[in-house]
Design an enzyme around this catalytic site. Structure first.
Site, PDB file in Angstrom:
ATOM      1  N   ILE A  59       0.845  -1.189   0.000  1.00 43.60           N
ATOM      2  CA  ILE A  59       0.000   0.000   0.000  1.00 43.60           C
ATOM      3  C   ILE A  59       0.879   1.237   0.000  1.00 43.60           C
ATOM      4  O   ILE A  59       1.814   1.345   0.801  1.00 43.60           O
ATOM      5  CB  ILE A  59      -0.897   0.045   1.260  1.00 43.60           C
ATOM      6  CG1 ILE A  59      -1.695  -1.245   1.408  1.00 43.60           C
ATOM      7  CG2 ILE A  59      -1.832   1.244   1.218  1.00 43.60           C
ATOM      8  CD1 ILE A  59      -2.247  -1.449   2.816  1.00 43.60           C
ATOM      9  N   CYS A  60       0.594   2.145  -0.885  1.00 39.89           N
ATOM     10  CA  CYS A  60       1.331   3.412  -0.934  1.00 39.89           C
ATOM     11  C   CYS A  60       0.552   4.434  -0.121  1.00 39.89           C
ATOM     12  O   CYS A  60      -0.378   5.069  -0.606  1.00 39.89           O
ATOM     13  CB  CYS A  60       1.477   3.852  -2.394  1.00 39.89           C
ATOM     14  SG  CYS A  60       2.312   5.422  -2.577  1.00 39.89           S
TER      15      CYS A  60
END
Ligand code: ZN
Ligand code: ZN
Lengths: 151, 186
Positions: free
Chosen positions: A90-91
């Protein structure tokens, strides 16, 4: 180390006592080891992810909460989202640069739910295939370049 | 799917009487924002957020180049937190003996309202003497600055020193007047 466990114990109790909507700690898996948690998320009603179920895997190092936990999507359903890679990474800036020890499992979960909720179009990040082939197993080793926060 | 384990204090769910809930809410206000326990060796930031000093110290050490409040991201530093001393905290171990040491409280001196408290007309002579310039400057400078810090208090009225100074100031006043008259005549 002791302070990390004490705090995680407090967080776990609070989440079990009073879970936010759409966030459930999988306590079977979690109670085995406080340093690894599995949390079930539900896509919020009225969003593109309504009715979908996701799983997050949390890993806590001995320096938690001074260091962020490692958080990835896991399981069979990885949300299709411009900030979520198909390997579950996840960014999200609060998971690395913008982490603060005042954040918690609950606030991370709620940030991720809200990140999903504000999505306008289900698609993978543009660099997904390259990233998934080349990245480290631990997303915290990635030097993220944070996309705009509006998506 | 997910099942729930019972939390390890069995009464926490069962006996949720109103007064207990209220007490819980009250004590929550004094929980450290980092360890989530009641803050010990408490300090509060300028932005009003409460921490244990050991917890906050560890956070400041974690990111020494970017020291921000964990709650609101306001700038924060060791010098800008205020220790809280509750009643009874003196019974505990001296916080200075603990590591890391908690920053000390700061006592600001009350401000003086007048620039030269306790001096009357005699000062005029001193001020004029500067304009003339031919006098032992340092002596007067030191007499002048007593109001600011830890310098000796001005001599008591009636003491020989006081009389000397009054005499000198009158001499200076006289010379100043003389000097001005001389300038006007010249
Ligand atoms: Zn604390
Ligand atoms: Zn703050």
């Amino acid at each position: 180390m002791a302070s990390m466990e004490k705090r995680l114990q407090k967080e776990l109790q609070a989440l079990l006592r009073d879970p936010p909507l759409g966030v459930t700690v999988d306590s079977d898996k979690t109670s085995r080891s406080l340093s690894e948690w599995t949390v079930d998320l539900e896509g919020a009603p009225g969003t593109l992810y309504q009715g979908e179920k996701f799983q997050l895997a949390f890993k806590f190092g001995p320096r938690y909460p001074f260091e962020s936990p490692q958080v990835i999507f896991t399981g069979s359903n990885i949300p299709v989202h411009p900030h979520v890679y198909s390997n579950g990474h996840i960014c999200l800036s609060i998971l690395t640069d913008d982490w603060s020890p005042a954040l918690s499992v609950q606030s991370v979960c709620l940030s991720i739910v809200s990140m999903l909720s504000s999505c306008k179009e289900k698609k993978r990040p543009p660099d997904n295939s390259i990233y998934v082939k080349t990245c480290s197993k631990n997303p915290k080793n990635t030097k993220w370049w944070y996309h705009d926060d509006t998506v | 799917m997910a099942s729930r384990v019972t939390s390890d204090s069995p009464n926490s769910d069962a006996s949720g009487s109103a007064s207990q809930d209220h007490e819980k809410e009250d004590s929550k206000n004094f929980e450290c924002n980092i360890c989530l326990d009641t803050a010990r060796d408490a300090v509060v930031s300028m932005c009003g957020h409460l921490f244990c000093w050991p917890c906050l110290h560890q956070w400041l050490e974690t990111r020494p180049t970017r020291q921000v409040c964990p709650v609101c991201k306001a700038g924060i530093s060791k010098d800008k937190v205020i220790p809280l001393y509750g009643r009874g905290s003196t019974d505990q171990q001296d916080p200075r003996e603990k590591l890391p040491p908690r920053p000390p409280g700061q006592r600001a001196e009350p401000e003086n309202t007048g620039p030269f408290p306790g001096f009357g007309f005699g000062d005029g002579g001193f001020q004029m003497s500067f304009g003339i310039g031919a006098f032992p400057f340092t002596f007067f400078a030191s007499t002048f600055n007593f109001g600011n810090d830890g310098r000796p208090a001005p001599p008591q009225a009636g003491s020989p020193q006081h009389a000397d100074e009054q005499f000198l100031s009158q001499v200076f006043l006289f010379m100043a007047v003389f000097f001005i008259i001389w300038l006007m005549l010249a």
